[in-house]
Motif scaffolding. Structure first.
Motif, PDB file in Angstrom:
ATOM      1  N   PHE A 165       0.817  -1.206   0.000  1.00 56.05           N
ATOM      2  CA  PHE A 165       0.000   0.000   0.000  1.00 56.05           C
ATOM      3  C   PHE A 165       0.858   1.267   0.000  1.00 56.05           C
ATOM      4  N   ALA A 166       2.024   1.225   0.624  1.00 49.89           N
ATOM      5  CA  ALA A 166       2.930   2.372   0.547  1.00 49.89           C
ATOM      6  C   ALA A 166       3.371   2.579  -0.900  1.00 49.89           C
ATOM      7  N   LEU A 167       3.609   1.481  -1.603  1.00 55.56           N
ATOM      8  CA  LEU A 167       3.998   1.563  -3.007  1.00 55.56           C
ATOM      9  C   LEU A 167       2.871   2.151  -3.850  1.00 55.56           C
ATOM     10  N   TYR A 168       1.645   1.672  -3.626  1.00 56.49           N
ATOM     11  CA  TYR A 168       0.520   2.132  -4.449  1.00 56.49           C
ATOM     12  C   TYR A 168       0.157   3.592  -4.146  1.00 56.49           C
ATOM     13  N   ARG A 169       0.283   3.997  -2.887  1.00 55.31           N
ATOM     14  CA  ARG A 169       0.031   5.404  -2.550  1.00 55.31           C
ATOM     15  C   ARG A 169       1.014   6.322  -3.267  1.00 55.31           C
ATOM     16  N   ALA A 170       2.233   5.837  -3.456  1.00 54.97           N
ATOM     17  CA  ALA A 170       3.268   6.647  -4.089  1.00 54.97           C
ATOM     18  C   ALA A 170       2.974   6.933  -5.555  1.00 54.97           C
ATOM     19  N   ALA A 171       1.985   6.260  -6.129  1.00 59.78           N
ATOM     20  CA  ALA A 171       1.588   6.545  -7.505  1.00 59.78           C
ATOM     21  C   ALA A 171       0.814   7.851  -7.595  1.00 59.78           C
ATOM     22  N   HIS A 172       0.251   8.297  -6.478  1.00 63.37           N
ATOM     23  CA  HIS A 172      -0.515   9.548  -6.423  1.00 63.37           C
ATOM     24  C   HIS A 172      -1.704   9.533  -7.390  1.00 63.37           C
ATOM     25  N   LEU A 173      -2.376   8.370  -7.423  1.00 61.93           N
ATOM     26  CA  LEU A 173      -3.587   8.204  -8.225  1.00 61.93           C
ATOM     27  C   LEU A 173      -4.692   7.731  -7.281  1.00 61.93           C
ATOM     28  N   PRO A 174      -5.393   8.648  -6.633  1.00 61.32           N
ATOM     29  CA  PRO A 174      -6.346   8.256  -5.582  1.00 61.32           C
ATOM     30  C   PRO A 174      -7.480   7.356  -6.055  1.00 61.32           C
ATOM     31  N   THR A 175      -7.961   7.541  -7.273  1.00 58.42           N
ATOM     32  CA  THR A 175      -9.034   6.678  -7.765  1.00 58.42           C
ATOM     33  C   THR A 175      -8.533   5.251  -7.954  1.00 58.42           C
ATOM     34  N   LEU A 176      -7.347   5.106  -8.514  1.00 56.81           N
ATOM     35  CA  LEU A 176      -6.747   3.784  -8.682  1.00 56.81           C
ATOM     36  C   LEU A 176      -6.490   3.144  -7.323  1.00 56.81           C
ATOM     37  N   PHE A 177      -5.998   3.927  -6.380  1.00 50.80           N
ATOM     38  CA  PHE A 177      -5.738   3.396  -5.036  1.00 50.80           C
ATOM     39  C   PHE A 177      -7.029   2.889  -4.400  1.00 50.80           C
TER      40      PHE A 177
END
Length: 249
Positions: A165-177
């Motif tokens: 989840f730290a990795l996915y948050r780093a994408a800065h795409l809230p809808t995708l997250f």
């Protein structure tokens, strides 16, 4: 104020006359909603981190007692999770973590590879140095747990979830997250069948290898390598779970 609000919530739960005189009913509704949000967050974390297994049952009263609140916010939180396919209510009103049929598990694995792979590739390009360090920190925690003489499967699962989840948050795409989080609400409990299969599974599994490769690719700013490691991680864990033949047809 907190004591009076809790009492008011219990009055509403019991169907009595309502809040004590002088306590604004709007305040009661706001506090009750805040409690429901807190309970929802607690239950969501339980599912995301795989601390509840498929088929595990709860009662609203039992959950309320464990959390230390009345049944009303628990009921509201459970209703939200039922709508997200993360929990189900049985005919006897017990609450159950849904069972995961093999076909659905395979379908979700394919979707996860696509969405989480996209998030991973994007994170490689978008992550700050601090965010990379955060992911690396969770990778070290997982590796340290794995290297213990008797690894704790529950702890390994939490570190695994935190790393992803730290990795996915780093994408800065809230809808995708948000979409990924919805998938994990369903898939998280099934990970019980992986990391909590026993200490040997934590030690001998491939997760630590995949995690290290993901972090290395993240630091090297190599999107393709990061995605390859992520997909391999999801796929190998899925193969192990399927090999146990515990998911219903």
């Amino acid at each position: 104020m907190e004591h009076k609000t809790a009492s008011a919530d219990e009055d509403v739960e019991a169907g009595t006359e309502g809040p004590p005189p002088g306590l604004d009913t709007r305040v009661v509704r706001i506090v009750r909603q805040t409690l429901a949000d807190q309970v929802y967050g607690d239950l969501k974390e339980l599912l995301l981190a795989g601390r509840a297994a498929p088929g595990e049952r709860f009662t609203l009263r039992g959950l309320a007692s464990a959390i230390g609140t009345s049944a009303m916010p628990v009921r509201e939180a459970v209703s939200r999770l039922v709508a997200e396919n993360a929990l189900e209510v049985l005919p006897n009103r017990a609450v159950r973590v849904p069972l995961m049929p093999r076909a659905r598990f395979k379908e979700l694995r394919l979707i996860r590879c696509s969405l989480e792979g996209l998030a991973t590739e994007t994170a490689v390009r978008a992550a700050s140095d601090a965010e990379i360090a955060e992911v690396e920190g969770f990778e070290r925690l997982f590796a340290a747990e794995r290297d213990k003489p008797e690894p704790d499967g529950a702890a390994a699962m939490c570190h695994n979830k935190d790393l992803h989840f730290a990795l996915y948050r780093a994408a800065h795409l809230p809808t995708l997250f948000q979409m990924i989080e919805g998938l994990w609400l369903q898939i998280g409990p099934v990970l019980n069948l992986d990391f909590r299969a026993g200490p040997d599974r934590v030690r001998q599994g491939e997760a630590h290898i995949r995690h290290a490769a993901m972090v290395a690719a993240l630091k090297a700013r190599d999107p393709e390598a990061a995605r390859t490691a992520l997909v391999a991680d999801i796929w190998s864990a899925g193969d192990f779970i399927l090999s146990r033949n515990v998911l219903p047809d």
